[in-house]
Scaffold this motif. Structure first.
Motif, PDB file in Angstrom:
ATOM      1  N   GLY A  23      43.389  36.787  37.181  1.00  0.00           N
ATOM      2  CA  GLY A  23      43.125  38.346  38.107  1.00  0.00           C
ATOM      3  C   GLY A  23      42.701  39.237  37.110  1.00  0.00           C
ATOM      4  O   GLY A  23      42.797  40.123  37.212  1.00  0.00           O
ATOM      5  N   ARG A  24      43.059  39.175  36.171  1.00  0.00           N
ATOM      6  CA  ARG A  24      43.562  40.449  34.782  1.00  0.00           C
ATOM      7  C   ARG A  24      41.677  41.249  35.068  1.00  0.00           C
ATOM      8  O   ARG A  24      42.513  42.781  34.849  1.00  0.00           O
ATOM      9  N   GLU A  25      40.626  41.017  35.171  1.00  0.00           N
ATOM     10  CA  GLU A  25      39.765  41.307  34.948  1.00  0.00           C
ATOM     11  C   GLU A  25      39.961  42.431  36.082  1.00  0.00           C
ATOM     12  O   GLU A  25      39.120  43.335  36.268  1.00  0.00           O
ATOM     13  N   LEU A  26      40.636  42.577  37.641  1.00  0.00           N
ATOM     14  CA  LEU A  26      39.898  42.483  38.460  1.00  0.00           C
ATOM     15  C   LEU A  26      41.228  44.106  38.791  1.00  0.00           C
ATOM     16  O   LEU A  26      41.550  44.484  39.049  1.00  0.00           O
ATOM     17  N   VAL A  27      42.280  44.000  37.461  1.00  0.00           N
ATOM     18  CA  VAL A  27      43.306  45.746  37.562  1.00  0.00           C
ATOM     19  C   VAL A  27      42.801  45.974  36.105  1.00  0.00           C
ATOM     20  O   VAL A  27      42.670  46.284  34.925  1.00  0.00           O
ATOM     21  N   ASP A  28      42.633  47.441  36.636  1.00  0.00           N
ATOM     22  CA  ASP A  28      42.485  48.557  35.742  1.00  0.00           C
ATOM     23  C   ASP A  28      43.738  48.993  34.500  1.00  0.00           C
ATOM     24  O   ASP A  28      44.118  48.698  33.600  1.00  0.00           O
ATOM     25  N   THR A  29      45.391  48.351  35.020  1.00  0.00           N
ATOM     26  CA  THR A  29      46.522  48.865  34.467  1.00  0.00           C
ATOM     27  C   THR A  29      47.153  47.491  34.577  1.00  0.00           C
ATOM     28  O   THR A  29      47.771  47.331  35.696  1.00  0.00           O
TER      29      THR A  29
END
Length: 165
Positions: free
Chosen positions: A129-135
């Motif tokens: 899921g990391r690519e879906l969050v900005d920070t």
């Protein structure tokens, strides 16, 4: 935690508070934000801490259910984001979405679709899921189960190497 090979990552209240404040610190250069949307329930605590640290007075929730205790299942919206927040975002306001964790990304994807221009921040992130969050603050492996402080109780833990003392 159904998989015996799955790793366990217990997080204390102190650690979660420090990590949530670290998230706020990281967000200071990106703001200011006009509103924060907490993804209930896990995002309520970090969103409160972030809102306090960044002096965000407009706090909203979206309630999404994607876990049944420890098993990820279907996703269901239990409470939508208010129209006033959606209108703010459409009119150029800077909205921040906060959650405790991005795991497979199903919740993040759903909420991102609701507020496509918002900045998405989580305390913890897993690779799927990391690519879906900005920070985010800390990345953990996909096979790690995070035990948040509201899921835990103080109890005896057996020594790692075995034995009773």
């Amino acid at each position: 935690m159904n998989n015996p090979n799955q790793k366990s990552f217990p997080v204390s209240w102190d650690q979660f508070h420090r990590d949530s404040r670290a998230l706020a610190w990281r967000l200071t250069s990106i703001g200011p934000f006009d509103a924060v949307v907490a993804i209930a329930r896990g995002g309520l605590v970090p969103a409160t801490i972030v809102a306090r640290e960044l002096n965000i007075r407009t706090v909203e929730t979206v309630a999404v259910k994607s876990y049944d205790h420890q098993n990820q299942g279907g996703i269901k919206v239990l409470k939508e984001i208010s129209q006033s927040i959606l209108d703010m975002a459409k009119n150029g306001a800077k909205v921040l979405i906060v959650d405790d964790l991005v795991d497979t990304g199903s919740t993040a994807r759903l909420v991102r679709d609701m507020l496509p221009g918002a900045h998405f921040a989580t305390v913890y992130a897993k690779p799927m899921g990391r690519e879906l969050v900005d920070t985010f603050i800390t990345e953990v492996s996909q096979d790690t189960w995070i035990f948040f402080p509201w899921d835990l109780d103080v109890a005896y833990a057996a020594p790692i190497g075995g034995g009773t003392d």
